[in-house]
Design a protein around this motif. Structure first.
Motif, PDB file in Angstrom:
ATOM      1  N   ARG A 199      14.029  90.665  80.117  1.00 45.23           N
ATOM      2  CA  ARG A 199      13.423  90.497  78.832  1.00 45.23           C
ATOM      3  C   ARG A 199      12.289  89.625  78.625  1.00 45.23           C
ATOM      4  O   ARG A 199      11.419  89.682  77.736  1.00 45.23           O
ATOM      5  N   ARG A 200      12.205  88.923  79.722  1.00 42.11           N
ATOM      6  CA  ARG A 200      11.301  87.541  79.299  1.00 42.11           C
ATOM      7  C   ARG A 200      10.198  88.021  80.489  1.00 42.11           C
ATOM      8  O   ARG A 200      10.310  88.678  81.610  1.00 42.11           O
ATOM      9  N   ARG A 205      10.347  78.713  81.308  1.00 42.47           N
ATOM     10  CA  ARG A 205      11.632  79.057  80.665  1.00 42.47           C
ATOM     11  C   ARG A 205      11.681  78.022  79.539  1.00 42.47           C
ATOM     12  O   ARG A 205      11.484  76.716  79.707  1.00 42.47           O
ATOM     13  N   ARG A 243      15.149  81.882  63.659  1.00 41.79           N
ATOM     14  CA  ARG A 243      15.501  83.262  63.365  1.00 41.79           C
ATOM     15  C   ARG A 243      14.594  84.034  62.643  1.00 41.79           C
ATOM     16  O   ARG A 243      14.240  85.001  62.499  1.00 41.79           O
ATOM     17  N   TYR A 253      12.496  87.834  69.975  1.00 47.50           N
ATOM     18  CA  TYR A 253      13.889  87.413  70.091  1.00 47.50           C
ATOM     19  C   TYR A 253      14.242  86.383  71.145  1.00 47.50           C
ATOM     20  O   TYR A 253      15.207  85.642  71.133  1.00 47.50           O
ATOM     21  N   GLN A 256      14.216  82.828  70.462  1.00 44.71           N
ATOM     22  CA  GLN A 256      14.985  82.048  69.218  1.00 44.71           C
ATOM     23  C   GLN A 256      15.708  81.192  69.718  1.00 44.71           C
ATOM     24  O   GLN A 256      16.427  81.282  70.606  1.00 44.71           O
ATOM     25  N   LEU A 259      21.740  78.938  67.095  1.00 47.01           N
ATOM     26  CA  LEU A 259      23.120  79.498  67.052  1.00 47.01           C
ATOM     27  C   LEU A 259      23.372  80.732  67.964  1.00 47.01           C
ATOM     28  O   LEU A 259      24.170  80.927  68.685  1.00 47.01           O
ATOM     29  N   SER A 260      22.571  81.685  67.579  1.00 46.34           N
ATOM     30  CA  SER A 260      22.576  83.103  68.245  1.00 46.34           C
ATOM     31  C   SER A 260      21.640  83.307  69.104  1.00 46.34           C
ATOM     32  O   SER A 260      21.201  84.430  69.504  1.00 46.34           O
TER      33      SER A 260
END
Lengths: 339, 265
Positions: A199-200, A205, A243, A253, A256, A259-260
């Motif tokens: 994804r990255r 990081r 978010r 995303y 982000q 929390l999620s």
């Protein structure tokens, strides 16, 4: 619950080193067990023989269980569960600690339900009072915190990243290392991994950056986010996002925070046009210094910030970036002159 | 094919935190004016995932299952208006004090009573407890394969293919049906209810069951293992030093200087 606490830490690895979250959990486990003569054991699931056992004892585990099986090369909860459940049934620890990672969050409820244990996720503090464990965790999207306890003899808990100081590696610390035969039969796994796409991409990081620039709704679009990128380049930082900024498509995303999303704890955190919603702040409230720019003087973010500016990010940032660049150049010239 | 989507009614998580109040004596959220009950947003996205499967051509019956107080019937109607077929409320005024184990036990019993369910969907976590326990808990009780954090779901030939969102990767997995899948926000925006669907939703079947009917003890929390001792809003005592300036240039210079003085860069 008895007075003695026997803790089992479920380790996660990154190649041949421990994941940072595992060192943090071992720190917590040692502090908890230290005061009351409890024990700290750790279990690791490894595809082949390596040095993870020694790494775990060097980080304070007294007893290490190494479960070896080539199937552990792909990390799905299904592959770890049969062996973990068997180990827990055999050893009956009173507290099982996992990271609140995708792996830990998958395993914890499943394991707890199989063993009739209590499960408490995403904890930021654990204490033992009056022979009972109390765990602190955030809820209501980070707006509130709760302190919970359990009715059961056994508790399975996942721990939020960067909520605990990690143990320091000490190779003189020795412990027992036992190899266990894996009972996981790959042919019986129901969930099969077909493929993985990273994804990255480039850049450092976000979790490891010492400076994080957070892009919020107040940046008013991708042009604003470009300013956040510019500031990050000057400060050698990484860009994160709220978010809202991700939902609007300004930021991926993968960046982000909250929390999620990702939890970060950099030395310096710039909140640019970030309102300070609870669900975002749970992902960054361990930052050393928070600097906020927001056009709303009543924004919640200022209650978390050491320095604040009331104003429009898009207006202030170009001049601010230039000033930072100047000061950094001066500083560099000075250091060069001293040499 | 029968899809059951488990949804929870929660206090609106978008409610501004400055107005959000807690009664610390009793450990409850104070229902201040303007604070409403809504379907938990992640669960709404689980509904969206089911509707997208139907859009893609799968013949589905979509049942919305909720464990909550009787007021949750209104919330379920709202979800039916998105395009789901029927609602089932396991009504319990004490549902608010249920823990993940208790809720999963009740929902699992309801899913067994529904019968012949091919796919169970939930949100990745509820927006009030933020626990994320019920999804995998249901899978453990019902002995279903569990796939969490789904952003894409495809169904074909008694199999399900999911793209999961992990920290560093997107992972594609396959599992046989029946299965349990939890849905993450990366799935993307949920649809809005059209006026036509809202009208239709009023006539859609809605069943109301009790916990006792499911063969469980009649008390609110037959299997609760976790007890909340305290609920509070953490105090923020960080004192913020506000920087201002006559012009933008002046302000920018002062802020940079101040941060530099503090050794922050």
């Amino acid at each position: 619950m008895t007075t003695v606490i026997d803790i089992l830490v479920v380790a996660e690895t990154q190649g041949d080193v421990l994941a940072p979250i595992t060192c943090e959990i071992l720190g917590l486990a040692n502090r908890l067990a230290g005061g009351i003569g409890g024990t700290v054991a750790a279990v690791a699931f490894v595809p082949e023989t390596d040095n993870i056992g020694e790494e775990l004892t060097a980080h304070g585990a007294e007893q290490v269980y190494l479960v070896k099986n080539p199937v552990f090369a792909t990390c799905t909860a299904d592959t770890w569960l049969p062996d973990l459940e068997k180990l827990v049934r055999d050893r009956q620890p009173s507290l099982i600690l996992l990271g609140h990672t995708t792996m830990g969050a998958d395993i914890a409820p499943y394991l707890a339900f199989r063993l009739n244990a209590a499960v408490i996720t995403d904890s930021v503090a654990i204490a033992k009072k009056d022979r009972q464990l109390t765990l602190t965790r955030s809820c209501y999207g980070g707006k509130a915190q709760e302190v919970v306890t359990s009715h059961t003899e056994m508790v399975v808990a996942t721990i939020r990243a960067k909520s605990q100081p990690a143990t320091t590696r000490d190779t003189t610390h020795k412990g027992k290392i036992a190899s266990l035969d894996s009972i996981c039969d790959p042919t019986r796994l129901r969930v099969k991994v077909i493929g993985r796409q990273p994804r990255r991409h480039e850049g450092q990081r976000l979790e490891d950056a010492e400076v994080v620039i957070a892009a919020g709704r107040g940046l008013r679009g991708v042009e604003g986010v470009a300013l956040a990128n510019e500031l990050a380049a000057v400060l050698n930082g990484a860009v994160g996002a709220t978010r809202a900024a991700c939902d609007m498509g300004w930021c991926p995303y993968t960046s982000q925070i909250g929390l999620s999303g990702i939890t970060v704890a950099p030395d310096l955190y710039f909140a640019l046009g970030v309102s300070g919603a609870g669900q975002h702040m749970v992902g960054c409230q361990s930052a050393g210094t928070i600097v906020a720019v927001n056009n709303d003087p009543d924004a919640a973010i200022f209650a978390y910030s050491r320095f604040g500016v009331v104003g429009d990010c898009r207006e202030i940032l170009p001049a601010f970036i230039e000033e930072v660049r100047k000061l950094k150049n001066q500083n560099r010239a000075k250091q060069h002159g001293e040499k | 094919m029968h899809v059951v989507v488990c949804v929870k009614q929660v206090w609106d998580p978008e409610f501004p935190s400055v107005s959000f109040k807690i009664d610390e004596e009793v450990g409850e959220v104070i229902p201040v004016p303007g604070l409403s009950q809504v379907v938990s947003p992640y669960d709404e996205q689980a509904v969206e995932a089911a509707l997208r499967l139907r859009d893609a051509g799968a013949k589905l019956k979509i049942t919305i299952l909720c464990y909550g107080p009787s007021s949750a019937e209104h919330t379920i109607r709202g979800v039916l208006a998105l395009g789901a077929d029927e609602g089932i409320l396991v009504a319990d005024e004490a549902a608010e004090w249920s823990d993940g184990a208790s809720t999963a036990t009740i929902l699992a019993a309801a899913i067994r009573k529904i019968g012949n369910c091919d796919l169970v969907l939930t949100g990745r976590q509820a927006a009030d407890t933020d626990a994320g326990v019920v999804g995998c808990g249901l899978a453990a009780i019902l002995d279903l394969p569990a796939i969490t954090l789904a952003k894409e779901i495809q169904i074909s030939d008694r199999k399900i293919r999911i793209v999961r969102v992990l920290a560093d990767h997107h992972e594609t997995v396959e599992a046989p049906l029946p299965a349990l899948v939890t849905v993450t926000h990366e799935l993307g925006k949920s649809r809005y209810a059209s006026l036509k669907e809202t009208m239709r939703a009023r006539r859609k079947p809605m069943a109301c069951w009790t916990v006792t009917e499911l063969g469980l003890a009649g008390s609110a929390t037959p299997a609760a293992r976790v007890v909340r001792k305290k609920l509070f809003i953490p105090r923020r005592d960080q004192s913020c030093e506000f920087i201002s300036g006559a012009t933008t240039q002046d302000l920018a210079a002062k802020l940079a200087q101040r941060l530099y003085q503090e050794g922050l860069f």
